[in-house]
Design a protein around this motif. Structure first.
Motif, PDB file in Angstrom:
ATOM      1  N   ASN A 182       0.806  -1.221   0.000  1.00  0.00           N
ATOM      2  CA  ASN A 182       0.000   0.000   0.000  1.00  0.00           C
ATOM      3  C   ASN A 182       0.840   1.272   0.000  1.00  0.00           C
ATOM      4  O   ASN A 182       0.382   2.317  -0.450  1.00  0.00           O
ATOM      5  CB  ASN A 182      -0.937   0.032   1.214  1.00  0.00           C
ATOM      6  N   THR A 183       2.065   1.196   0.522  1.00  0.00           N
ATOM      7  CA  THR A 183       2.896   2.399   0.638  1.00  0.00           C
ATOM      8  C   THR A 183       4.182   2.355  -0.174  1.00  0.00           C
ATOM      9  O   THR A 183       4.921   3.330  -0.207  1.00  0.00           O
ATOM     10  CB  THR A 183       3.263   2.664   2.113  1.00  0.00           C
ATOM     11  N   THR A 184       4.471   1.241  -0.828  1.00  0.00           N
ATOM     12  CA  THR A 184       5.690   1.118  -1.622  1.00  0.00           C
ATOM     13  C   THR A 184       5.377   1.414  -3.080  1.00  0.00           C
ATOM     14  O   THR A 184       4.469   0.827  -3.658  1.00  0.00           O
ATOM     15  CB  THR A 184       6.289  -0.299  -1.505  1.00  0.00           C
ATOM     16  N   SER A 185       6.156   2.313  -3.668  1.00  0.00           N
ATOM     17  CA  SER A 185       5.952   2.648  -5.081  1.00  0.00           C
ATOM     18  C   SER A 185       6.636   1.610  -5.963  1.00  0.00           C
ATOM     19  O   SER A 185       7.569   0.913  -5.537  1.00  0.00           O
ATOM     20  CB  SER A 185       6.491   4.041  -5.395  1.00  0.00           C
ATOM     21  N   PHE A 186       6.190   1.531  -7.186  1.00  0.00           N
ATOM     22  CA  PHE A 186       6.777   0.610  -8.155  1.00  0.00           C
ATOM     23  C   PHE A 186       8.240   0.988  -8.408  1.00  0.00           C
ATOM     24  O   PHE A 186       9.098   0.121  -8.558  1.00  0.00           O
ATOM     25  CB  PHE A 186       5.961   0.646  -9.447  1.00  0.00           C
TER      26      PHE A 186
END
Length: 181
Positions: free
Chosen positions: A30-34
């Motif tokens: 939910n909080t980690t970007s690609f």
């Protein structure tokens, strides 16, 4: 020059190149970007130079000779759960390839929100085995407390410490908790 025959070392259990080409990644989807996934996990930790990343038949990122990265740039700032093909969440398998190194790897994603900053300062856990389930939070009396939103029972007999679990040591095996009959 003198050559001596030697026995080769067996494959390392923690090496994804030597073994079954499958790893487990515990990360907060939910909080980690690609972009963080690509840079911190795929390139830095796994050592891929020009990764191609896909879920099922969908390609979400591609680098290397002949790759059109402009089409995939839109995915970089997105959180993992918001990516195309249904997003990347708990139970999703990412297919990673690096044609420049002739490497392929499957990464099984496990959503996890709480990381110990001392043990996992990067905010993720990467390994060849399944991650351990999160430990229940304890209250002041040392009893397990249900997570928010989890069903809890008012009966004290449903508590794991009251259900008849005991430590049993079997010959040749470490202690394990088992239910009394």
């Amino acid at each position: 020059l003198l050559l001596q025959p030697i026995t080769l070392n067996p494959p390392s259990a923690s090496c994804f190149v030597c073994n079954k080409n499958q790893m487990h990644l515990s990360i907060d989807t939910n909080t980690t970007s690609f972009e963080d996934l690509i840079n911190k996990v795929v390139k830095k930790r796994l050592g891929f130079n020009e990764p191609s990343i896909g879920v099922g038949d969908s390609v979400m990122w591609e680098e290397g000779e002949g790759a059109d990265t402009d089409d995939f740039m839109v995915n970089l700032p997105k959180m993992l759960h918001a990516l195309p093909a249904g997003g990347v969440g708990d139970g999703v398998t990412l297919s990673l390839e690096d044609f420049s190194q002739d490497m392929e790897l499957e990464v099984l994603v496990h959503h996890r929100e709480d990381f110990d900053e001392e043990k996992e300062p990067e905010g993720f856990r990467l390994g060849t085995s399944l991650p351990a389930p999160p430990k229940p939070k304890e209250d002041e009396e040392g009893q397990g407390v249900a997570e928010e939103g989890a069903a809890s029972s008012s009966s004290s007999s449903s508590s794991p410490s009251k259900r008849g679990l005991e430590e049993v040591e079997e010959e040749g095996e470490p202690s394990a908790k088992r239910t009394k009959n």
